[in-house]
Design an enzyme around this catalytic site. Structure first.
Site, PDB file in Angstrom:
ATOM      1  N   ASN A  10       3.728  -0.540  -4.717  1.00  0.00           N
ATOM      2  CA  ASN A  10       3.719   0.836  -4.214  1.00  0.00           C
ATOM      3  C   ASN A  10       2.266   1.289  -4.089  1.00  0.00           C
ATOM      4  OD1 ASN A  10       4.041   3.525  -3.669  1.00  0.00           O
ATOM      5  ND2 ASN A  10       4.987   4.056  -5.642  1.00  0.00           N
ATOM      6  N   LYS A  12       1.154   3.958  -2.912  1.00  0.00           N
ATOM      7  CA  LYS A  12       1.022   5.422  -3.038  1.00  0.00           C
ATOM      8  C   LYS A  12       0.091   5.955  -1.930  1.00  0.00           C
ATOM      9  CE  LYS A  12       2.231   4.893  -7.845  1.00  0.00           C
ATOM     10  NZ  LYS A  12       2.176   5.342  -9.232  1.00  0.00           N
ATOM     11  N   HIS A  95      10.963   8.313  -7.046  1.00  0.00           N
ATOM     12  CA  HIS A  95       9.772   8.020  -7.840  1.00  0.00           C
ATOM     13  C   HIS A  95       9.421   9.248  -8.678  1.00  0.00           C
ATOM     14  CE1 HIS A  95       5.717   7.048  -9.029  1.00  0.00           C
ATOM     15  NE2 HIS A  95       6.027   5.788  -8.780  1.00  0.00           N
ATOM     16  N   GLU A  97       6.724  10.608  -9.311  1.00  0.00           N
ATOM     17  CA  GLU A  97       5.770  11.541  -8.672  1.00  0.00           C
ATOM     18  C   GLU A  97       6.501  12.456  -7.689  1.00  0.00           C
ATOM     19  OE1 GLU A  97       3.097   8.403  -7.527  1.00  0.00           O
ATOM     20  OE2 GLU A  97       2.711   8.106  -9.672  1.00  0.00           O
ATOM     21  N   GLY A 172       0.402   4.633 -14.332  1.00  0.00           N
ATOM     22  CA  GLY A 172      -0.999   4.917 -14.038  1.00  0.00           C
ATOM     23  C   GLY A 172      -1.825   5.255 -15.262  1.00  0.00           C
TER      24      GLY A 172
HETATM   25  O1  G3H Z   1       5.486   2.833  -8.339  1.00  0.00           O
HETATM   26  C1  G3H Z   1       4.760   2.346  -9.185  1.00  0.00           C
HETATM   27  C2  G3H Z   1       4.592   2.958 -10.471  1.00  0.00           C
HETATM   28  O2  G3H Z   1       4.414   4.331 -10.363  1.00  0.00           O
HETATM   29  C3  G3H Z   1       3.631   2.281 -11.402  1.00  0.00           C
HETATM   30  O3  G3H Z   1       2.312   2.638 -11.155  1.00  0.00           O
HETATM   31  O4  G3H Z   1       1.404   0.444 -11.892  1.00  0.00           O
HETATM   32  O5  G3H Z   1      -0.120   2.348 -11.359  1.00  0.00           O
HETATM   33  O6  G3H Z   1       1.304   2.389 -13.416  1.00  0.00           O
HETATM   34  P1  G3H Z   1       1.147   1.922 -11.999  1.00  0.00           P
END
Ligand code: G3H
Length: 249
Positions: A10, A12, A95, A97, A172
């Site tokens: 992802n 983002k 998700h 977020e 994150g």
């Molecule tokens: O969609 C992925 C997740 O939100 C994980 O994000 O690997 O940056 O912690 P991350």
């Protein structure tokens, strides 16, 4: 037989056209485990360019979100049917977020999931608890509540759904869930699936883990019996994503 290992990336709201291209060429040039299904989710604006760059590759694409209505006056949204029309086979829904920053409720996520499946998309359905909920010992209840909401709109066929367990406190933050913490919730999701999904579907369901997955921790997580893949954020923007895809090798 264990379900096929699945690794999603992802991206983002990150990257430029050129950094995305570079990342894709790293992935298409790498030796990826042929037994792992790989899906990447670039920003919506980059999907069609990514589609061209991925021609001939087995890596598939996902939208990061979509709206359930087919068309209309919904400024800023893209619809599940537009993803389908553009031959984007997957979409990430629910998700954390989206749930937290954009106030999507369990009911919204359920409605979007049902709409995506009706448009023949496959869905990476994200669930997970906040730190506060974990500290209150509510992790499994929260995840079950989120899954039950989707089940109420999608009572029959979950074969095109991959469930991503993403504890919000691990996203994150660099604070990955321990393999035991992740396994406990994954096992609870399989228990839920065994009790609530139509017969035979729990065995085929893929439950993947997301939250600070990196090259250095993916193998230990991948060894757990109920972890059948990952949804990767930050590390999916780096060449180490290849190591995560190859976690089972
Ligand atoms: O969609 C992925 C997740 O939100 C994980 O994000 O690997 O940056 O912690 P991350």
């Amino acid at each position: 037989m264990a379900p096929r290992f699945f690794v999603g990336g992802n991206w983002k709201m990150n990257g430029t056209l050129s950094s995305g291209k570079e990342l894709i060429s790293t992935l298409t040039g790498a030796k990826l485990d042929p037994n792992t299904e790989v899906v990447i989710a670039p920003p919506a604006l980059h999907l069609l360019g990514a589609q061209q760059a991925l021609q001939g590759s087995k890596i598939a694409l996902a939208g990061q979100n979509a709206y359930h209505k087919a068309s209309g006056a919904f400024t800023g949204e893209i619809s599940v049917s537009q993803l389908q029309d553009a031959s984007i086979p997957w979409v990430i829904l629910g998700h954390s977020e989206r749930r937290t920053l954009f106030h999507e409720s369990d009911a919204d996520v359920a409605e979007k999931t049902a709409a995506a499946l009706s448009s023949n998309l496959s869905v990476i359905l994200c669930v997970g608890e906040t730190l506060e909920q974990r500290e209150a010992n509510e992790s499994i209840n929260v995840v079950v509540r989120q899954l039950d909401a989707v089940l109420s709109k999608v009572p029959q066929d979950w074969s095109k759904i991959v469930v991503a367990y993403e504890p919000v406190w691990a996203i994150g933050t660099g604070k990955v869930a321990t393999p035991e913490q992740a396994e406990e919730v994954h096992a609870a999701i399989y228990k839920w699936a065994g009790e609530k999904l139509p017969k035979g579907q729990a065995e085929d369901l893929r439950v993947i883990y997301g939250g600070s997955v990196a090259a250095k921790n993916c193998k230990e997580l991948a060894n757990k019996p109920s972890i059948h893949g990952f949804l990767v954020g930050g590390a999916s923007l780096k060449p180490e994503f290849v190591d995560i895809v190859n976690a089972k090798l």
